[in-house]
Motif scaffolding. Structure first.
Motif, short mmCIF file in Angstrom:
data_model
loop_
_atom_site.label_atom_id
_atom_site.label_comp_id
_atom_site.label_asym_id
_atom_site.label_seq_id
_atom_site.Cartn_x
_atom_site.Cartn_y
_atom_site.Cartn_z
N GLN A 117 -5.63 11.44 23.07
CA GLN A 117 -6.41 10.24 22.81
C GLN A 117 -6.79 9.26 23.73
N GLU A 118 -6.02 9.29 25.03
CA GLU A 118 -6.26 8.46 26.02
C GLU A 118 -7.91 8.08 26.36
N GLY A 119 -8.39 7.09 26.30
CA GLY A 119 -9.69 6.58 26.73
C GLY A 119 -10.60 6.64 25.78
N ASN A 120 -10.23 7.26 24.57
CA ASN A 120 -11.00 7.38 23.43
C ASN A 120 -10.64 6.46 22.14
N GLN A 121 -9.24 6.56 21.93
CA GLN A 121 -8.74 5.84 21.01
C GLN A 121 -7.64 4.86 21.55
#
Length: 350
Positions: A117-121
């Motif tokens: 989920q890095e960069g998204n959440q």
């Protein structure tokens, strides 16, 4: 509902309320992506063919197979939150937890889950420390005792595959926080909900405004016995706890007593009988001497009275009392009550 496995979600939600007094679910917004194979038509001849196609000239084309990333699901994600890791504001009862200043939960997740989920959440997951203080698990004895061994050293090497993810939703006044911290939180002079996620009690990997139009915490709470006068209320297990202990005692004492009774215990004269036959539980017990006037004077089985005969009947009375207290009667259990029954009752039981 199908995407979130709603039947399992609702079942565990009600089960938690029966066992612990309340059950909690949480709602997130999810964007799940996946890679799929796709066919694509491209012109033959490179850039010149593409230039010619722009002016309407016929060009040859071919079909190729590509791998593209598409959105597999975008929408609400529902999940269960264990009551042991739910963190409501204790200044208000659970029935009014939405009126509290904060609300949160904790869970143990894999580091791989956070990195996906890095960069998204989440942001900065690669900077989650791989060392932690031993208090991170000593203060969470339930998790340490169930899922992993407790950390004994003052400072231990972390298992990088597991991360304690703590999420807190809280109401802050942006203008006040901006003045006190020097960071621009906003200019509103009324409470606004923010969300913060901390990994392993050390690294903040998410901090943002909630921006929900409903302006509520994204948790749903179910209580077995709601009561606005107390913070925490009993569940089904707590309601029948003492009655269940009595039923367990009656059954265990009856079983123990029966085990003692079915043992062959004798009173005998060792000088008149062969003790090896008795100890070996032989089918034929030999006697000593020539004169045996009465066997009762030589060996006799010990009479034992079962004082727990009525315990089984008492268990039935207590079971009826449990049904009276909980309202879970025979019909609710899918059974017919004694005596005559009507077509309506048969239909309800079915």
């Amino acid at each position: 509902l199908n995407r979130n496995k709603s039947y399992l979600l609702f079942y565990n939600w009600m089960l938690d309320s029966f066992k612990c007094g309340f059950g909690v679910t949480k709602c997130d917004w999810a964007v799940d992506k996946m890679k799929v194979r796709a066919k694509k038509t491209v012109p033959v001849g490179g850039p010149m063919a593409m230039f010619a196609q722009m002016f309407g000239q016929p060009v040859q084309s071919k079909t190729i197979e590509t791998v593209e990333e598409v959105v597999a699901y975008e929408g609400n994600r529902l999940r269960n939150v264990t009551p042991w890791e739910f963190l409501p504001d204790p200044s208000v009862p659970l029935a009014r937890f939405q009126e509290g200043q904060f609300c949160g939960d904790e869970e143990e997740v894999s580091l791989d889950y956070l990195k996906r989920q890095e960069g998204n959440q989440y942001f900065g997951t690669d900077k989650i420390p791989d060392r932690w203080s031993h208090e991170i698990y000593s203060s969470r004895k339930r998790r340490a005792g169930v899922n992993r061994k407790p950390v004994t050293a003052e400072v231990g090497k972390a298992d990088v595959r597991q991360v304690v993810r703590s999420e807190l939703q809280m109401s802050l006044v942006p203008k006040k926080w901006s003045e006190e911290s020097g960071i621009d939180f906003g200019t509103e002079d009324y409470p606004v909900k923010f969300l913060v996620v901390i990994a392993n009690d050390q690294k903040v990997i998410r901090f943002e405004r909630c921006n929900f139009l409903h302006d509520c915490f994204t948790y749903n709470l179910m209580e077995y016995t709601p009561d606005h006068n107390s913070f925490f209320n009993q569940g089904l297990c707590d309601t029948v706890y003492e009655l269940q202990n009595l039923i367990t005692f009656f059954l265990n004492s009856h079983v123990i007593n029966v085990r003692k009774i079915i043992q062959n215990r004798f009173i005998g004269d060792p000088s008149k009988i062969e003790m090896d036959d008795v100890k070996n539980n032989a089918s034929f017990i030999r006697t000593k001497g020539t004169q045996v006037n009465s066997l009762d004077r030589i060996i006799k089985q010990l009479d034992v009275v079962d004082v727990t005969q009525r315990h089984v009947n008492d268990m039935g009375v207590l079971s009826e009392l449990v049904q009276l207290v909980t309202g879970v009667n025979e019909n609710a259990l899918g059974q017919y009550s004694g005596g005559r029954r009507s077509a309506t009752e048969a239909r309800n039981v079915n």
